[in-house]
Design a protein around this motif. Structure first.
Motif, PDB file in Angstrom:
ATOM      1  N   LEU A 185      20.033  28.850  -0.444  1.00 46.03           N
ATOM      2  CA  LEU A 185      20.570  30.220  -0.441  1.00 46.03           C
ATOM      3  C   LEU A 185      21.400  30.472  -1.696  1.00 46.03           C
ATOM      4  CD1 LEU A 185      21.824  30.176   3.274  1.00 46.03           C
ATOM      5  CD2 LEU A 185      19.805  31.367   2.431  1.00 46.03           C
TER       6      LEU A 185
ATOM      7  N   LYS B  59      19.359  35.146  20.368  1.00 47.19           N
ATOM      8  CA  LYS B  59      18.415  35.854  19.482  1.00 47.19           C
ATOM      9  C   LYS B  59      18.636  35.504  18.027  1.00 47.19           C
ATOM     10  CE  LYS B  59      17.600  39.778  22.514  1.00 47.19           C
ATOM     11  NZ  LYS B  59      18.476  40.865  22.970  1.00 47.19           N
TER      12      LYS B  59
ATOM     13  N   GLU C 200      27.999  21.562  10.194  1.00 43.50           N
ATOM     14  CA  GLU C 200      29.419  21.359   9.868  1.00 43.50           C
ATOM     15  C   GLU C 200      30.295  21.495  11.101  1.00 43.50           C
ATOM     16  OE1 GLU C 200      28.882  24.255   6.686  1.00 43.50           O
ATOM     17  OE2 GLU C 200      29.835  22.819   5.338  1.00 43.50           O
TER      18      GLU C 200
ATOM     19  N   ALA D 136      22.214  27.695  13.966  1.00 39.66           N
ATOM     20  CA  ALA D 136      21.383  27.691  12.747  1.00 39.66           C
ATOM     21  C   ALA D 136      22.193  28.038  11.508  1.00 39.66           C
ATOM     22  CB  ALA D 136      20.199  28.632  12.903  1.00 39.66           C
TER      23      ALA D 136
ATOM     24  N   ALA E 144      26.071  29.496   9.474  1.00 41.03           N
ATOM     25  CA  ALA E 144      26.871  30.711   9.395  1.00 41.03           C
ATOM     26  C   ALA E 144      25.893  31.884   9.394  1.00 41.03           C
ATOM     27  CB  ALA E 144      27.719  30.693   8.134  1.00 41.03           C
ATOM     28  N   ASP E 145      26.396  33.071   9.714  1.00 37.45           N
ATOM     29  CA  ASP E 145      25.515  34.237   9.835  1.00 37.45           C
ATOM     30  C   ASP E 145      25.175  34.770   8.438  1.00 37.45           C
ATOM     31  OD1 ASP E 145      24.442  36.859  10.184  1.00 37.45           O
ATOM     32  OD2 ASP E 145      25.190  36.808  12.248  1.00 37.45           O
ATOM     33  N   ILE E 146      23.935  34.526   8.027  1.00 40.99           N
ATOM     34  CA  ILE E 146      23.518  34.862   6.660  1.00 40.99           C
ATOM     35  C   ILE E 146      23.523  36.380   6.458  1.00 40.99           C
ATOM     36  CG2 ILE E 146      21.656  34.675   4.953  1.00 40.99           C
ATOM     37  CD1 ILE E 146      20.756  32.109   6.482  1.00 40.99           C
TER      38      ILE E 146
ATOM     39  N   LEU F 205      19.694  32.433  17.099  1.00 43.38           N
ATOM     40  CA  LEU F 205      19.782  30.963  17.080  1.00 43.38           C
ATOM     41  C   LEU F 205      21.238  30.496  16.903  1.00 43.38           C
ATOM     42  CD1 LEU F 205      16.598  30.044  14.969  1.00 43.38           C
ATOM     43  CD2 LEU F 205      16.811  30.334  17.446  1.00 43.38           C
TER      44      LEU F 205
ATOM     45  N   ALA G  95      23.658  31.743  15.305  1.00 47.58           N
ATOM     46  CA  ALA G  95      24.290  31.894  13.978  1.00 47.58           C
ATOM     47  C   ALA G  95      25.767  32.208  14.196  1.00 47.58           C
ATOM     48  CB  ALA G  95      23.600  33.003  13.191  1.00 47.58           C
TER      49      ALA G  95
ATOM     50  N   GLY H  61      23.425  23.957   8.243  1.00 42.17           N
ATOM     51  CA  GLY H  61      24.518  24.594   7.509  1.00 42.17           C
ATOM     52  C   GLY H  61      25.814  24.521   8.302  1.00 42.17           C
ATOM     53  N   GLY H  62      26.388  25.697   8.553  1.00 44.68           N
ATOM     54  CA  GLY H  62      27.625  25.751   9.331  1.00 44.68           C
ATOM     55  C   GLY H  62      27.477  25.139  10.719  1.00 44.68           C
TER      56      GLY H  62
ATOM     57  N   LYS I 265      16.940  25.213  21.743  1.00 45.09           N
ATOM     58  CA  LYS I 265      16.322  25.484  20.430  1.00 45.09           C
ATOM     59  C   LYS I 265      17.319  25.351  19.282  1.00 45.09           C
ATOM     60  CE  LYS I 265      13.299  28.143  17.702  1.00 45.09           C
ATOM     61  NZ  LYS I 265      12.707  29.396  17.311  1.00 45.09           N
TER      62      LYS I 265
ATOM     63  N   GLY J  98      30.207  25.177   2.941  1.00 47.65           N
ATOM     64  CA  GLY J  98      31.570  25.690   2.788  1.00 47.65           C
ATOM     65  C   GLY J  98      32.438  25.381   3.986  1.00 47.65           C
TER      66      GLY J  98
ATOM     67  N   MET K 204      26.914  37.415   5.702  1.00 48.35           N
ATOM     68  CA  MET K 204      27.441  36.891   4.425  1.00 48.35           C
ATOM     69  C   MET K 204      26.814  37.531   3.206  1.00 48.35           C
ATOM     70  SD  MET K 204      27.750  32.744   4.601  1.00 48.35           S
ATOM     71  CE  MET K 204      26.134  32.479   5.298  1.00 48.35           C
TER      72      MET K 204
ATOM     73  N   TYR L  64      18.258  23.112  16.249  1.00 47.18           N
ATOM     74  CA  TYR L  64      18.794  23.256  14.890  1.00 47.18           C
ATOM     75  C   TYR L  64      20.313  23.146  14.827  1.00 47.18           C
ATOM     76  CZ  TYR L  64      14.137  25.032  13.801  1.00 47.18           C
ATOM     77  OH  TYR L  64      12.783  25.150  13.638  1.00 47.18           O
TER      78      TYR L  64
HETATM   79  C1  HXC Z   1      21.622  34.844  10.621  1.00 45.62           C
HETATM   80  C2  HXC Z   1      19.804  33.831  11.581  1.00 45.62           C
HETATM   81  C3  HXC Z   1      20.206  32.579  11.073  1.00 45.62           C
HETATM   82  C4  HXC Z   1      21.405  32.534  10.298  1.00 45.62           C
HETATM   83  C5  HXC Z   1      18.376  32.308  12.166  1.00 45.62           C
HETATM   84  N1  HXC Z   1      18.677  33.621  12.260  1.00 45.62           N
HETATM   85  N2  HXC Z   1      19.296  31.661  11.457  1.00 45.62           N
HETATM   86  N3  HXC Z   1      20.517  34.946  11.349  1.00 45.62           N
HETATM   87  N4  HXC Z   1      22.059  33.700  10.107  1.00 45.62           N
HETATM   88  N5  HXC Z   1      21.866  31.391   9.812  1.00 45.62           N
HETATM   89  C6  HXC Z   1      17.926  34.662  12.946  1.00 45.62           C
HETATM   90  C7  HXC Z   1      16.652  35.026  12.210  1.00 45.62           C
HETATM   91  O1  HXC Z   1      16.944  35.911  11.160  1.00 45.62           O
HETATM   92  C8  HXC Z   1      15.853  35.662  13.293  1.00 45.62           C
HETATM   93  O2  HXC Z   1      16.322  36.970  13.508  1.00 45.62           O
HETATM   94  C9  HXC Z   1      16.217  34.832  14.519  1.00 45.62           C
HETATM   95  O3  HXC Z   1      17.467  34.216  14.204  1.00 45.62           O
HETATM   96  C10 HXC Z   1      15.220  33.752  14.824  1.00 45.62           C
HETATM   97  O4  HXC Z   1      15.021  32.993  13.646  1.00 45.62           O
HETATM   98  P1  HXC Z   1      13.586  32.690  13.017  1.00 45.62           P
HETATM   99  O5  HXC Z   1      13.800  32.364  11.587  1.00 45.62           O
HETATM  100  O6  HXC Z   1      12.634  33.772  13.369  1.00 45.62           O
HETATM  101  O7  HXC Z   1      13.185  31.394  13.846  1.00 45.62           O
HETATM  102  P2  HXC Z   1      12.257  30.191  13.387  1.00 45.62           P
HETATM  103  O8  HXC Z   1      11.050  30.723  12.670  1.00 45.62           O
HETATM  104  O9  HXC Z   1      12.072  29.365  14.609  1.00 45.62           O
HETATM  105  O10 HXC Z   1      13.089  29.380  12.299  1.00 45.62           O
HETATM  106  C11 HXC Z   1      14.285  28.733  12.690  1.00 45.62           C
HETATM  107  C12 HXC Z   1      15.057  28.304  11.419  1.00 45.62           C
HETATM  108  C13 HXC Z   1      15.314  29.542  10.527  1.00 45.62           C
HETATM  109  C14 HXC Z   1      14.295  27.249  10.630  1.00 45.62           C
HETATM  110  C15 HXC Z   1      16.394  27.696  11.905  1.00 45.62           C
HETATM  111  O11 HXC Z   1      15.846  30.595  11.346  1.00 45.62           O
HETATM  112  C16 HXC Z   1      16.271  29.307   9.411  1.00 45.62           C
HETATM  113  O12 HXC Z   1      15.926  28.721   8.386  1.00 45.62           O
HETATM  114  N6  HXC Z   1      17.516  29.814   9.549  1.00 45.62           N
HETATM  115  C17 HXC Z   1      18.507  29.718   8.500  1.00 45.62           C
HETATM  116  C18 HXC Z   1      19.055  28.318   8.391  1.00 45.62           C
HETATM  117  C19 HXC Z   1      20.115  28.233   7.285  1.00 45.62           C
HETATM  118  O13 HXC Z   1      19.822  28.480   6.113  1.00 45.62           O
HETATM  119  N7  HXC Z   1      21.334  27.907   7.680  1.00 45.62           N
HETATM  120  C20 HXC Z   1      22.433  27.794   6.752  1.00 45.62           C
HETATM  121  C21 HXC Z   1      23.108  29.109   6.652  1.00 45.62           C
HETATM  122  S1  HXC Z   1      24.303  29.073   5.384  1.00 45.62           S
HETATM  123  P3  HXC Z   1      15.336  38.226  13.615  1.00 45.62           P
HETATM  124  O14 HXC Z   1      16.266  39.392  13.680  1.00 45.62           O
HETATM  125  O15 HXC Z   1      14.463  38.177  12.412  1.00 45.62           O
HETATM  126  O16 HXC Z   1      14.596  37.975  14.890  1.00 45.62           O
HETATM  127  C22 HXC Z   1      25.620  28.394   6.076  1.00 45.62           C
HETATM  128  C23 HXC Z   1      26.804  28.335   5.198  1.00 45.62           C
HETATM  129  C24 HXC Z   1      27.866  27.559   5.822  1.00 45.62           C
HETATM  130  O17 HXC Z   1      25.635  27.984   7.178  1.00 45.62           O
HETATM  131  C25 HXC Z   1      29.116  27.881   5.144  1.00 45.62           C
HETATM  132  C26 HXC Z   1      30.270  27.318   5.851  1.00 45.62           C
HETATM  133  C27 HXC Z   1      30.349  27.574   7.262  1.00 45.62           C
END
Ligand code: HXC
Length: 256
Positions: A135, A24, A112, A64, A66-68, A26, A28, A108-109, A60, A140, A71, A105
């Motif tokens: 973001l 749910k 990594e 996607a 780290a858990d935003i 993705l 994270a 980000g993390g 899928k 990181g 964080m 996908y």
């Molecule tokens: C928390 C996440 C998440 C994430 C997705 N979800 N990515 N929750 N952290 N990184 C959740 C969404 O909030 C949503 O929850 C559900 O997963 C489905 O995602 P959708 O966005 O509805 O799906 P879709 O429209 O298909 O888009 C997919 C996506 C998008 C393009 C991958 O979810 C997205 O841009 N995610 C973030 C990607 C990102 O920025 N990653 C880097 C994170 S920073 P709900 O509850 O709404 O259903 C990082 C820092 C690393 O990683 C630092 C070191 C480790």
């Protein structure tokens, strides 16, 4: 199962599979997920019956990021005091080879995590990227360093500063990914099975030697390789491997 955020199995002799399993979100990479991943990796590393590992996600999403949501409210003192992300480094301490099988996908993390693995195989649908800049932060979990070392400065800068996604084909052309496969998990498990069929002690020595290439000069690296090579002449598997060749038979490894 003892885990809530991952699944573990042994799909073939000597092979462990870890499947990230927060569909749910993705996949994270929340702290609880990461603790479980580290626990599973350490357990398989200590398990005599396992000689290669595969990490995968879903069709899928590999992960996607780290858990935003986890964080977003962190502040500096919390991140610093609790050593946020420091436990990500545990994967690099694992001695047995780890293959990432990436579909969907890997952002980000997630990207990594894949790059911390020893080998990456990607499905044609894989979407890689370091979107942290969007973001208000930067990678990181090693993204800036690992992309720079493998793909060079220009690509590392472009990906870090624009945050744009990149394809599996780009990742292959830069040397980040070994190859593209439309049955990526099957291929990763087949590769793990092949690796698991070799002498585990030689495999782990090979992994250690390749990793030195990222840490040291060529002269030091060559010295290190030669010393490990010399050391393998103290193993049973060197005796067995070379005897089997001379006797025109298949080697039977004792992994020692
Ligand atoms: C928390 C996440 C998440 C994430 C997705 N979800 N990515 N929750 N952290 N990184 C959740 C969404 O909030 C949503 O929850 C559900 O997963 C489905 O995602 P959708 O966005 O509805 O799906 P879709 O429209 O298909 O888009 C997919 C996506 C998008 C393009 C991958 O979810 C997205 O841009 N995610 C973030 C990607 C990102 O920025 N990653 C880097 C994170 S920073 P709900 O509850 O709404 O259903 C990082 C820092 C690393 O990683 C630092 C070191 C480790």
């Amino acid at each position: 199962s003892q885990y809530q955020n991952i699944l573990t199995s042994r799909p073939a002799d000597g092979v462990a599979l870890i499947t990230l399993n927060r569909p749910k979100a993705l996949n994270a990479l929340s702290s609880p997920l990461y603790e479980e991943l580290n626990h599973a990796l350490a357990s398989f590393d200590a398990d005599e019956g396992i000689r290669a590992m595969v990490i995968t996600g879903s069709e899928k999403a590999f992960a996607a990021g780290a858990d935003i949501k986890e964080m977003k409210d962190k502040d500096f003192s919390d991140a610093f005091k609790n050593r946020f992300l420091e436990n990500w480094a545990l994967l690099s301490q694992i001695r047995k080879p780890i293959i990432a099988a990436v579909s969907g996908y890997a952002l980000g993390g997630g990207c990594e995590l894949a790059m911390m693995c020893d080998i990456i195989l990607a499905s044609p649908t894989a979407v890689f990227g370091q979107p942290e800049i969007n973001l208000g932060v930067i990678p990181g979990g090693g993204g800036t360093q690992r992309i720079a070392r493998v793909a060079g400065k220009s690509i590392a800068m472009e990906l870090t500063l624009t945050g744009r996604n990149f394809t599996a084909a780009e990742a292959v052309s830069w040397g980040l990914v070994s190859r593209i496969s439309d049955k990526v998990l099957d291929d990763a498990l087949a590769m793990a099975t092949t690796i698991a069929s070799k002498s585990a002690i030689a495999v782990q020595a090979g992994k250690e030697a390749v990793n030195v290439a990222y840490e040291t000069s060529l002269t030091e690296g060559l010295r290190y390789e030669r010393r490990i090579f010399h050391g393998l002449f103290a193993t049973r598997d060197q005796k067995e491997g070379m005897a089997a060749f001379a006797e025109k038979r298949k080697a039977t490894w004792s992994h020692s």
